[in-house]
Design a protein around this motif. Structure first.
Motif, PDB file in Angstrom:
ATOM      1  N   GLN A  74       0.804  -1.218   0.000  1.00  0.00           N
ATOM      2  CA  GLN A  74       0.000   0.000   0.000  1.00  0.00           C
ATOM      3  C   GLN A  74       0.840   1.273   0.000  1.00  0.00           C
ATOM      4  O   GLN A  74       0.334   2.356  -0.302  1.00  0.00           O
ATOM      5  CB  GLN A  74      -0.930   0.018   1.213  1.00  0.00           C
ATOM      6  CG  GLN A  74      -2.037  -1.008   1.155  1.00  0.00           C
ATOM      7  CD  GLN A  74      -2.989  -0.891   2.331  1.00  0.00           C
ATOM      8  OE1 GLN A  74      -2.985   0.109   3.057  1.00  0.00           O
ATOM      9  NE2 GLN A  74      -3.796  -1.914   2.547  1.00  0.00           N
ATOM     10  N   ASP A  75       2.119   1.138   0.320  1.00  0.00           N
ATOM     11  CA  ASP A  75       3.002   2.308   0.358  1.00  0.00           C
ATOM     12  C   ASP A  75       4.441   1.817   0.391  1.00  0.00           C
ATOM     13  O   ASP A  75       4.705   0.615   0.539  1.00  0.00           O
ATOM     14  CB  ASP A  75       2.697   3.178   1.583  1.00  0.00           C
ATOM     15  CG  ASP A  75       3.398   4.528   1.536  1.00  0.00           C
ATOM     16  OD1 ASP A  75       3.533   5.083   0.433  1.00  0.00           O
ATOM     17  OD2 ASP A  75       3.822   5.013   2.600  1.00  0.00           O
ATOM     18  N   ASP A  88       9.141   2.366   8.599  1.00  0.00           N
ATOM     19  CA  ASP A  88       9.161   2.369   7.139  1.00  0.00           C
ATOM     20  C   ASP A  88       9.569   1.009   6.576  1.00  0.00           C
ATOM     21  O   ASP A  88      10.275   0.228   7.242  1.00  0.00           O
ATOM     22  CB  ASP A  88      10.140   3.431   6.622  1.00  0.00           C
ATOM     23  CG  ASP A  88       9.459   4.757   6.365  1.00  0.00           C
ATOM     24  OD1 ASP A  88       8.341   4.957   6.873  1.00  0.00           O
ATOM     25  OD2 ASP A  88      10.046   5.597   5.661  1.00  0.00           O
ATOM     26  N   VAL A 104       1.396   4.236  -4.874  1.00  0.00           N
ATOM     27  CA  VAL A 104       2.014   5.503  -4.485  1.00  0.00           C
ATOM     28  C   VAL A 104       1.062   6.635  -4.862  1.00  0.00           C
ATOM     29  O   VAL A 104       0.481   6.626  -5.950  1.00  0.00           O
ATOM     30  CB  VAL A 104       3.376   5.719  -5.186  1.00  0.00           C
ATOM     31  CG1 VAL A 104       3.967   7.074  -4.807  1.00  0.00           C
ATOM     32  CG2 VAL A 104       4.364   4.613  -4.832  1.00  0.00           C
ATOM     33  N   HIS A 106      -1.805   7.705  -3.246  1.00  0.00           N
ATOM     34  CA  HIS A 106      -3.232   7.663  -2.923  1.00  0.00           C
ATOM     35  C   HIS A 106      -3.622   8.938  -2.185  1.00  0.00           C
ATOM     36  O   HIS A 106      -2.851   9.482  -1.384  1.00  0.00           O
ATOM     37  CB  HIS A 106      -3.541   6.431  -2.061  1.00  0.00           C
ATOM     38  CG  HIS A 106      -5.000   6.146  -1.951  1.00  0.00           C
ATOM     39  ND1 HIS A 106      -5.834   6.829  -1.101  1.00  0.00           N
ATOM     40  CD2 HIS A 106      -5.786   5.245  -2.605  1.00  0.00           C
ATOM     41  CE1 HIS A 106      -7.064   6.371  -1.224  1.00  0.00           C
ATOM     42  NE2 HIS A 106      -7.062   5.414  -2.132  1.00  0.00           N
ATOM     43  N   ARG A 109      -2.980   9.254   1.487  1.00  0.00           N
ATOM     44  CA  ARG A 109      -1.587   9.528   1.843  1.00  0.00           C
ATOM     45  C   ARG A 109      -1.247  10.987   1.580  1.00  0.00           C
ATOM     46  O   ARG A 109      -0.538  11.616   2.359  1.00  0.00           O
ATOM     47  CB  ARG A 109      -0.643   8.624   1.033  1.00  0.00           C
ATOM     48  CG  ARG A 109      -0.868   7.153   1.240  1.00  0.00           C
ATOM     49  CD  ARG A 109       0.036   6.471   2.199  1.00  0.00           C
ATOM     50  NE  ARG A 109       1.152   7.190   2.717  1.00  0.00           N
ATOM     51  CZ  ARG A 109       1.684   6.929   3.924  1.00  0.00           C
ATOM     52  NH1 ARG A 109       1.161   5.986   4.692  1.00  0.00           N
ATOM     53  NH2 ARG A 109       2.729   7.595   4.351  1.00  0.00           N
ATOM     54  N   ASP A 115       2.063  13.324   2.075  1.00  0.00           N
ATOM     55  CA  ASP A 115       2.867  12.956   0.907  1.00  0.00           C
ATOM     56  C   ASP A 115       2.745  14.035  -0.166  1.00  0.00           C
ATOM     57  O   ASP A 115       1.770  14.069  -0.934  1.00  0.00           O
ATOM     58  CB  ASP A 115       2.414  11.602   0.348  1.00  0.00           C
ATOM     59  CG  ASP A 115       2.963  10.428   1.138  1.00  0.00           C
ATOM     60  OD1 ASP A 115       3.497  10.656   2.230  1.00  0.00           O
ATOM     61  OD2 ASP A 115       2.839   9.282   0.661  1.00  0.00           O
ATOM     62  N   LEU A 120       6.549  11.935  -2.992  1.00  0.00           N
ATOM     63  CA  LEU A 120       6.037  10.962  -3.952  1.00  0.00           C
ATOM     64  C   LEU A 120       7.082  10.613  -5.001  1.00  0.00           C
ATOM     65  O   LEU A 120       7.251   9.444  -5.354  1.00  0.00           O
ATOM     66  CB  LEU A 120       4.771  11.491  -4.619  1.00  0.00           C
ATOM     67  CG  LEU A 120       3.567  11.707  -3.699  1.00  0.00           C
ATOM     68  CD1 LEU A 120       2.418  12.322  -4.476  1.00  0.00           C
ATOM     69  CD2 LEU A 120       3.132  10.391  -3.057  1.00  0.00           C
ATOM     70  N   LYS A 123       9.651   8.294  -3.486  1.00  0.00           N
ATOM     71  CA  LYS A 123       9.115   6.937  -3.363  1.00  0.00           C
ATOM     72  C   LYS A 123       9.113   6.225  -4.712  1.00  0.00           C
ATOM     73  O   LYS A 123       9.505   5.047  -4.826  1.00  0.00           O
ATOM     74  CB  LYS A 123       7.698   6.990  -2.786  1.00  0.00           C
ATOM     75  CG  LYS A 123       7.643   7.395  -1.322  1.00  0.00           C
ATOM     76  CD  LYS A 123       6.202   7.398  -0.799  1.00  0.00           C
ATOM     77  CE  LYS A 123       6.177   7.678   0.702  1.00  0.00           C
ATOM     78  NZ  LYS A 123       4.817   7.591   1.269  1.00  0.00           N
TER      79      LYS A 123
END
Length: 264
Positions: A74-75, A88, A104, A106, A109, A115, A120, A123
């Motif tokens: 989910q992340d 993390d 990534v 959403h 988030r 985020d 983002l 990530k």
């Protein structure tokens, strides 16, 4: 390859649900659905994004199925490798656990957990560097839509990640999920026509970014249910669904996947 030949994706986003015992029950029920009426791999890609607690156990459950069902994190951490980042999980640790997909961007988030574009992009860069495929979420708020800003907001969100996605990664390593924020968990949905219009705009925007624009899957998310899945599946630029609440029911999720499989 034309847009119509993209094999659709149906991904269940479980968010912060459910309890461990219910995960096992879901896996059994979904397997039964696939046994009774198989969905061929070439008809629809199927994936589930559980909590981190269930990623490995659910992946093991799926190995007993009659087809591939992927797990999606989910992340992912904005920091690479390993280190002193309590709470993390890095892209490299996901790859080491044979988890190859990650959500990534959403809106939850973005809005609740801070985020921003810089985070983002970090990530996404680390996820791509580790060999993961990114399901990148975009979408506008109700106020932005009512102000006529929806298209500009969504296209900017797509452009935001251009600096960290290479030319060859757009085709095979990026999936875009359009989720209007006002339709997430509210019971409201964009009409199929409205969703198709935004997907077509995203496709147009991608043409300015990548030669693979017709090969990037664009999913719709926002209160997708068995009752409306076929309408979205019939739209030429909608290549699947990112399903929230309805994915917590194995039978409902199966019916949604079957609707998109029928598109092929």
């Amino acid at each position: 390859m034309s847009v119509s030949t993209i094999v659709p994706w149906v991904i269940g986003n479980w968010k912060m649900n459910p309890a461990t015992a219910d995960v096992q029950k879901w896996a059994q029920q979904f397997n039964q659905c696939l046994q009774l009426a198989p969905i061929a791999q070439q008809q629809c890609n199927i994936a589930v994004a559980p909590t981190y607690l269930s990623l490995i156990s659910l992946k093991e459950n799926f190995t007993g199925y009659n087809r591939t069902v992927h797990v999606v994190a989910q992340d992912v951490s904005r920091f690479p490798g390993t280190g002193a980042y309590t709470g993390d999980i890095s892209a490299q640790l996901l790859q080491d656990a044979h988890v190859s997909y990650v959500l990534v961007g959403h809106s939850e988030r973005r809005e609740l957990l801070g985020d921003d574009t810089q985070i983002l992009c970090a990530k996404i860069k680390h996820a791509l560097d580790a060999g993961l495929t990114v399901v990148y979420c975009v979408g506008e708020s109700l106020a932005q839509r009512e102000n006529g800003e929806a298209e500009a907001v969504v296209l900017q969100q797509v452009k935001d990640i251009v600096p960290v996605v290479s030319a060859d990664q757009w085709e095979d390593r990026i999936i875009i999920a359009y989720e209007p924020i006002w339709a997430i968990g509210t019971g409201k949905t964009a009409s199929a026509d409205d969703a198709q219009a935004m997907h077509a705009k995203i496709r147009e925007g991608l043409k300015q970014i990548t030669a693979a624009s017709d090969r990037v899957a664009i999913l719709y998310g926002g209160s997708v249910k068995p009752e409306n899945a076929a309408d979205f599946a019939a739209c030429p630029d909608i290549n699947g669904a990112l399903v929230g609440g309805a994915s917590l029911s194995a039978t409902s999720f199966y019916k949604i996947a079957a609707s998109f499989a029928g598109k092929k």
